[in-house]
Design an enzyme around this catalytic site. Sequence first.
Site, PDB file in Angstrom:
ATOM      1  N   ARG A  44       0.831  14.615  13.173  1.00 47.86           N
ATOM      2  CA  ARG A  44       0.126  13.337  12.963  1.00 47.86           C
ATOM      3  C   ARG A  44       0.873  12.263  13.729  1.00 47.86           C
ATOM      4  O   ARG A  44       2.053  12.056  13.545  1.00 47.86           O
ATOM      5  CB  ARG A  44       0.071  12.994  11.477  1.00 47.86           C
ATOM      6  N   TYR A  93       4.242   7.517   1.876  1.00 45.69           N
ATOM      7  CA  TYR A  93       4.819   6.359   2.550  1.00 45.69           C
ATOM      8  C   TYR A  93       4.254   5.049   2.035  1.00 45.69           C
ATOM      9  O   TYR A  93       3.117   4.959   1.617  1.00 45.69           O
ATOM     10  CB  TYR A  93       4.667   6.448   4.066  1.00 45.69           C
ATOM     11  N   LYS A 112       7.097   0.798   7.510  1.00 45.78           N
ATOM     12  CA  LYS A 112       6.840   1.922   6.617  1.00 45.78           C
ATOM     13  C   LYS A 112       8.153   2.458   6.052  1.00 45.78           C
ATOM     14  O   LYS A 112       9.177   2.436   6.724  1.00 45.78           O
ATOM     15  CB  LYS A 112       6.137   3.064   7.359  1.00 45.78           C
ATOM     16  N   HIS A 160       4.958   5.728  14.861  1.00 46.12           N
ATOM     17  CA  HIS A 160       5.453   6.733  13.918  1.00 46.12           C
ATOM     18  C   HIS A 160       4.577   7.980  13.957  1.00 46.12           C
ATOM     19  O   HIS A 160       3.365   7.896  14.127  1.00 46.12           O
ATOM     20  CB  HIS A 160       5.439   6.151  12.499  1.00 46.12           C
ATOM     21  N   ASP A 182      -6.253  11.728  17.361  1.00 49.44           N
ATOM     22  CA  ASP A 182      -4.912  11.787  17.945  1.00 49.44           C
ATOM     23  C   ASP A 182      -4.908  12.485  19.302  1.00 49.44           C
ATOM     24  O   ASP A 182      -4.111  12.133  20.175  1.00 49.44           O
ATOM     25  CB  ASP A 182      -3.935  12.473  16.992  1.00 49.44           C
ATOM     26  N   GLU A 191      -5.907  -0.318  14.460  1.00 48.24           N
ATOM     27  CA  GLU A 191      -5.250   0.982  14.569  1.00 48.24           C
ATOM     28  C   GLU A 191      -5.048   1.356  16.035  1.00 48.24           C
ATOM     29  O   GLU A 191      -5.949   1.215  16.858  1.00 48.24           O
ATOM     30  CB  GLU A 191      -6.125   2.024  13.878  1.00 48.24           C
ATOM     31  N   GLN A 233       0.840  -1.194   0.000  1.00 47.02           N
ATOM     32  CA  GLN A 233       0.000   0.000   0.000  1.00 47.02           C
ATOM     33  C   GLN A 233       0.876   1.246   0.000  1.00 47.02           C
ATOM     34  O   GLN A 233       1.849   1.312   0.741  1.00 47.02           O
ATOM     35  CB  GLN A 233      -0.888  -0.034   1.255  1.00 47.02           C
ATOM     36  N   ASP A 234       0.542   2.213  -0.851  1.00 47.43           N
ATOM     37  CA  ASP A 234       1.191   3.529  -0.858  1.00 47.43           C
ATOM     38  C   ASP A 234       0.179   4.559  -0.393  1.00 47.43           C
ATOM     39  O   ASP A 234      -0.979   4.528  -0.826  1.00 47.43           O
ATOM     40  CB  ASP A 234       1.641   3.909  -2.277  1.00 47.43           C
ATOM     41  N   ASN A 235       0.623   5.490   0.464  1.00 45.32           N
ATOM     42  CA  ASN A 235      -0.259   6.535   0.983  1.00 45.32           C
ATOM     43  C   ASN A 235       0.389   7.898   0.791  1.00 45.32           C
ATOM     44  O   ASN A 235       1.614   8.006   0.722  1.00 45.32           O
ATOM     45  CB  ASN A 235      -0.527   6.313   2.476  1.00 45.32           C
ATOM     46  N   HIS A 282       1.356   6.806  15.541  1.00 45.51           N
ATOM     47  CA  HIS A 282       0.478   5.757  15.030  1.00 45.51           C
ATOM     48  C   HIS A 282       1.209   4.424  14.871  1.00 45.51           C
ATOM     49  O   HIS A 282       2.402   4.394  14.596  1.00 45.51           O
ATOM     50  CB  HIS A 282      -0.073   6.136  13.648  1.00 45.51           C
TER      51      HIS A 282
END
Length: 192
Positions: free
Chosen positions: A58, A131, A71, A118, A169, A142, A46-48, A61
């Site tokens: 952020r 990432y 990652k 992260h 968060d 999560e 997966q690419d984000n 996580h």
Amino acid sequence: MKITETVLPEVKIIEPRIFRDARGYFFESWNSAEYSENGIDCRWVQDNESASVYGVLRGLHYQKAPYTQAKLVRVIRGKVLDVAVDIRKNSPTFGRHVIVELSADNHRQLFIPRGFAHGFAVLSDEAVFQYKCDNFYMPSCECGIAPDDPELQIDWQIPENLRIMSEKDLKNPAFSEAELFDFNTKDYLQNV
């Protein structure tokens, strides 16, 4: 490419070879053979990408097993302060963190293996962050840790009154109350 170990030996700073000429520049942002030769042997699934403004924080996580994630992160516009925290109880570096400045100018990447939390803070007017993940996002797995937890002592370089964080968060638990991994059982290496 140049790979630099950090105070967390598993977390690595990658500086690609950049070829510049009158047209601009070129570099390989991922080459499975070369990265594998240097100990980064992931199958990315997966690419984000996220875009954020100055002050956005952020993190921190991570995902619990069986959807833990490694990652490979980088910035393609702007500048961020990127942070990885060892959240593996009984690890020799448990609770320690690495801070690396990633920017469109320095082209650095940071490899964050499974077992680490992260996060990043945006230091420029805007930043575009990309990432790769070696496991899929799974909302039920999560997890997060309060990025301003005094136990972690992370200097995010953004004044607290200028930080922009998501509601989710802001509700992350303290480090001492978070669901963490165990270095001895290697539970963070489980996969689906």
